[in-house]
Enzyme design. Structure first.
Site, mmCIF file in Angstrom:
data_model
loop_
_atom_site.group_PDB
_atom_site.id
_atom_site.type_symbol
_atom_site.label_atom_id
_atom_site.label_comp_id
_atom_site.label_asym_id
_atom_site.label_seq_id
_atom_site.Cartn_x
_atom_site.Cartn_y
_atom_site.Cartn_z
ATOM 1 N N HIS A 129 0.809 -1.215 0.000
ATOM 2 C CA HIS A 129 0.000 0.000 0.000
ATOM 3 C C HIS A 129 0.845 1.269 0.000
ATOM 4 C CE1 HIS A 129 -3.346 -2.531 0.035
ATOM 5 N NE2 HIS A 129 -4.223 -1.605 0.358
ATOM 6 N N ASP A 137 -6.122 4.767 10.053
ATOM 7 C CA ASP A 137 -7.537 4.891 9.654
ATOM 8 C C ASP A 137 -8.000 3.663 8.902
ATOM 9 O OD1 ASP A 137 -7.522 7.381 10.693
ATOM 10 O OD2 ASP A 137 -7.214 8.409 8.783
ATOM 11 N N GLU A 184 -9.535 13.556 15.043
ATOM 12 C CA GLU A 184 -8.942 13.829 13.731
ATOM 13 C C GLU A 184 -9.646 15.053 13.153
ATOM 14 O OE1 GLU A 184 -8.391 10.825 10.809
ATOM 15 O OE2 GLU A 184 -7.367 9.436 12.179
HETATM 16 P P1 FAD Z 1 4.280 -1.877 2.057
HETATM 17 O O1 FAD Z 1 3.776 -0.782 1.203
HETATM 18 O O2 FAD Z 1 4.236 -3.228 1.484
HETATM 19 O O3 FAD Z 1 5.765 -1.549 2.561
HETATM 20 C C1 FAD Z 1 6.113 -0.264 3.021
HETATM 21 C C2 FAD Z 1 7.617 -0.191 3.363
HETATM 22 O O4 FAD Z 1 7.873 -0.977 4.508
HETATM 23 C C3 FAD Z 1 8.519 -0.746 2.265
HETATM 24 O O5 FAD Z 1 9.722 -0.050 2.281
HETATM 25 C C4 FAD Z 1 8.726 -2.177 2.689
HETATM 26 O O6 FAD Z 1 9.942 -2.703 2.179
HETATM 27 C C5 FAD Z 1 8.750 -2.043 4.198
HETATM 28 N N1 FAD Z 1 8.222 -3.217 4.876
HETATM 29 C C6 FAD Z 1 7.063 -3.871 4.640
HETATM 30 N N2 FAD Z 1 6.915 -4.874 5.518
HETATM 31 C C7 FAD Z 1 7.993 -4.844 6.328
HETATM 32 C C8 FAD Z 1 8.423 -5.620 7.426
HETATM 33 N N3 FAD Z 1 7.721 -6.653 7.888
HETATM 34 N N4 FAD Z 1 9.595 -5.293 8.023
HETATM 35 C C9 FAD Z 1 10.337 -4.258 7.593
HETATM 36 N N5 FAD Z 1 9.994 -3.504 6.539
HETATM 37 C C10 FAD Z 1 8.825 -3.783 5.922
HETATM 38 N N6 FAD Z 1 -0.661 5.287 7.292
HETATM 39 C C11 FAD Z 1 -0.866 5.812 8.499
HETATM 40 O O7 FAD Z 1 0.087 6.000 9.262
HETATM 41 N N7 FAD Z 1 -2.113 6.150 8.913
HETATM 42 C C12 FAD Z 1 -3.215 5.928 8.157
HETATM 43 O O8 FAD Z 1 -4.321 6.233 8.574
HETATM 44 C C13 FAD Z 1 -3.030 5.354 6.871
HETATM 45 N N8 FAD Z 1 -4.073 5.105 6.072
HETATM 46 C C14 FAD Z 1 -3.874 4.548 4.847
HETATM 47 C C15 FAD Z 1 -4.965 4.286 4.026
HETATM 48 C C16 FAD Z 1 -4.787 3.711 2.783
HETATM 49 C C17 FAD Z 1 -5.992 3.416 1.929
HETATM 50 C C18 FAD Z 1 -3.486 3.431 2.326
HETATM 51 C C19 FAD Z 1 -3.273 2.854 0.960
HETATM 52 C C20 FAD Z 1 -2.386 3.710 3.110
HETATM 53 C C21 FAD Z 1 -2.575 4.265 4.375
HETATM 54 N N9 FAD Z 1 -1.493 4.536 5.226
HETATM 55 C C22 FAD Z 1 -1.716 5.066 6.461
HETATM 56 C C23 FAD Z 1 -0.119 4.346 4.751
HETATM 57 C C24 FAD Z 1 0.460 3.022 5.167
HETATM 58 O O9 FAD Z 1 0.759 3.038 6.542
HETATM 59 C C25 FAD Z 1 1.780 2.792 4.429
HETATM 60 O O10 FAD Z 1 1.551 2.841 3.054
HETATM 61 C C26 FAD Z 1 2.371 1.462 4.800
HETATM 62 O O11 FAD Z 1 3.671 1.388 4.296
HETATM 63 C C27 FAD Z 1 1.559 0.399 4.131
HETATM 64 O O12 FAD Z 1 1.769 -0.833 4.717
HETATM 65 P P2 FAD Z 1 1.979 -2.087 3.801
HETATM 66 O O13 FAD Z 1 1.809 -3.204 4.732
HETATM 67 O O14 FAD Z 1 1.150 -2.129 2.585
HETATM 68 O O15 FAD Z 1 3.521 -1.860 3.452
#
Ligand code: FAD
Length: 517
Positions: free
Chosen positions: A93, A156, A269
């Site tokens: 994400h 969120d 918020e």
């Molecule tokens: P990824 O996008 O898969 O990875 C993100 C980064 O972390 C990459 O660099 C990856 O290599 C690294 N990574 C992934 N997993 C691990 C692991 N296990 N150990 C070490 N590194 C790792 N963020 C907020 O803070 N608050 C919010 O309210 C919020 N709302 C969101 C709503 C939506 C619809 C979306 C799309 C995003 C939102 N986000 C929010 C952002 C979200 O926290 C970040 O995009 C986060 O990185 C997504 O998590 P993911 O699991 O998809 O990680």
């Protein structure tokens, strides 16, 4: 043992391999893991795209690990190679390819989601051990249904992995009280970029613990996190109130987040919206129920092009009487100076409240905007400069909206731990600003480019004006910009990299360091 290699090992591989000069055969021979290895189209399907939808990068292979030893195996294989990198992928994400590895190995953390789920009790309180690859929504559902407990600090949207949000911070409406999610974990299991499997906490291997929290995936891959829990409430009173003046909105928001624990709302918020009937950006986005109407005649004549909404929630138990809840709400709301007649409220179960964005996801999936690009911009802006930011960004640059929510609400620095890798603006109070742009399916590619350009314009304006800000989910192209981002924390960040990922194997998609030759 290589348990399984996807049958279609093909043309695309040649392309991915050409980036690193690495052949898949060579790598697969040195990958000694129990899980699956996918390559070619299957790998690109999983790891070639992200939620941002603006990057498309081919990995050499996707590893679906069984556990930490497989992840360490992938890292060690990369260490033995000349150029290979490794990216953990949570739920993909990210917006700007942060979880991608061009021509490298992507570790699909979702395959480890069910490796841990254990609730425990210590004198400090309850906790749950969960996998780094588990989604927060599953953590919520299991904790509440099986134990009546829940983590304290949320994002969120909960379709994000534990490791993904902990690598950034994890911010939402509870962070003013409990800090971000990084302030609510007490122990981690991590596979470092040096291929070591390490347990760390504030007491044990503490430098690694704090490096990894907010570490943008640069120092280690989180395979297990110990998350603090509290008793889950049954119900939530969810309230929205409208303001015309930014300084009144910020004064009330800051007052609410500065109250002592338990004597304020449980969630605070806020967002900006367009003063008009635009269904995506204007009045219709405020009411919480189809029976509620936004009555613009309640607005004073002097209202400007944009309006502000404070979003609040109060937890309660089924055993609390309506009048007790009403009294607690009125005691707090009575102090606030919102526009009378523009107050909306509903009551709903706690779990439904935390899963509220899932409904928006379902709608966006139906209308196609979940799949179109998302040129999002997230920043932390100091209290000192948030007024100027409002005048230029909300009231001018974004006055017609961004096709999605424009969040703005205050957070308290003292709830964050300075030893994590996150960097923040100065001062106790700062604001998170999120321009969550959605692109209609009929939009031309040029409209996405315009949105990206507007994001850049905002960042450049902040730099030019000396606004005290930091990007959240930072995305930079040059070393100079990263150095500016980290400021006086840059050398600490580099030292941590040298210590835990000395060959710069991990999370190449962040584009901070180059893989050592
Ligand atoms: P990824 O996008 O898969 O990875 C993100 C980064 O972390 C990459 O660099 C990856 O290599 C690294 N990574 C992934 N997993 C691990 C692991 N296990 N150990 C070490 N590194 C790792 N963020 C907020 O803070 N608050 C919010 O309210 C919020 N709302 C969101 C709503 C939506 C619809 C979306 C799309 C995003 C939102 N986000 C929010 C952002 C979200 O926290 C970040 O995009 C986060 O990185 C997504 O998590 P993911 O699991 O998809 O990680």
């Amino acid at each position: 043992m290589i348990a399984y290699i996807e049958p279609y090992f093909l043309d695309n591989d040649a392309e991915a391999a050409s980036v690193t000069g690495q052949s898949f055969d060579g790598v697969s021979e040195s990958l000694d893991i129990q899980g699956e290895i996918l390559c070619g189209g299957a790998a690109a399907d999983i790891a070639g795209k992200d939620f941002g939808g603006m990057n498309c990068v081919k990995p050499l292979a996707v590893v679906r690990p069984v556990g930490p030893e497989d992840i360490a195996g992938a890292v060690r294989a990369a260490l033995r190679s000349d150029k290979l990198t490794v990216a953990a992928r949570g739920n993909g994400h990210s917006i700007n390819g942060q979880a991608m590895a061009e021509g490298g190995l992507v570790v699909d953390m979702r395959s480890t989601a069910e490796n841990h789920f254990e609730v425990g009790f210590l004198p400090g309180g309850a906790f749950v051990d969960v996998s780094g690859g588990e989604l927060w929504e599953n953590v919520l559902k299991r904790c509440v249904s099986e134990y009546g407990l829940a983590p304290r600090s949320w994002t969120d949207y909960l379709g994000l992995t534990v490791g993904g949000t902990l690598s950034n911070a994890g911010v939402g409406g509870q962070a003013f009280r409990y800090g971000p999610q990084t302030s609510n974990v007490t122990e981690l299991d991590v596979v470092t970029g040096n291929g070591d499997v390490v347990t760390c906490s504030e007491m044990e291997n503490s430098e690694l613990f704090f490096s990894v929290l907010g570490g943008l995936g640069q120092f280690g891959i989180i395979t297990r996190a110990r998350v603090l829990l509290q008793p889950a409430p049954d119900m939530v009173r969810w309230i929205r109130i409208v303001y015309t003046e930014f300084d009144e909105f910020t004064r009330d928001a800051e007052w609410l987040v500065s109250q002592k624990d338990e004597s304020s709302f449980d969630y605070v918020e806020g967002f900006v919206f367009v003063n008009g009937d635009d269904p995506v950006n204007g009045w219709p986005i405020v009411p919480l129920h189809p029976d509620h109407d936004f009555d613009p005649t309640q607005l004073p004549q002097s209202s400007g092009s944009v309006l502000y909404c404070l979003e609040l929630a109060l937890h309660y138990r089924d055993s609390d009487s309506n009048s007790t809840v009403d009294k607690r709400v009125e005691r707090l709301i009575g102090r606030l100076r919102f526009v009378e007649g523009l107050r909306f409220e509903v009551e709903l179960p706690y779990v439904d409240f935390l899963l509220r964005v899932k409904r928006a996801e379902e709608i966006a999936k139906v209308n196609g905007t979940w799949e179109t690009p998302h040129p999002w911009l997230n920043l932390f802006v100091s209290k000192r400069d948030i007024g100027e930011f409002d005048r230029t960004v909300f009231k001018e640059l974004a006055k017609n909206g961004v096709g999605g929510p424009m969040l703005v609400y205050p957070l308290l620095r003292s709830r964050w731990n300075d030893r994590t890798s996150v960097v923040l603006p100065e001062g106790e109070i700062f604001y998170i600003v999120a321009l969550l742009r959605f692109v209609p399916t009929c939009a031309k590619p040029s409209s996405v480019e315009k949105m990206v350009a507007q994001n850049q314009e905002i960042v450049q304006w902040c730099v030019r004006k000396g606004i005290d800000f930091k990007l959240y989910f930072p995305h930079y192209k040059s070393r100079e910009e990263w150095i500016r981002h980290f400021g006086n924390r840059w050398s600490r960040f580099v030292d941590r990299k040298t210590m835990y990922d000395s060959m710069a194997i991990l999370s190449p998609g962040q584009k901070i360091f180059n893989r050592a030759p």
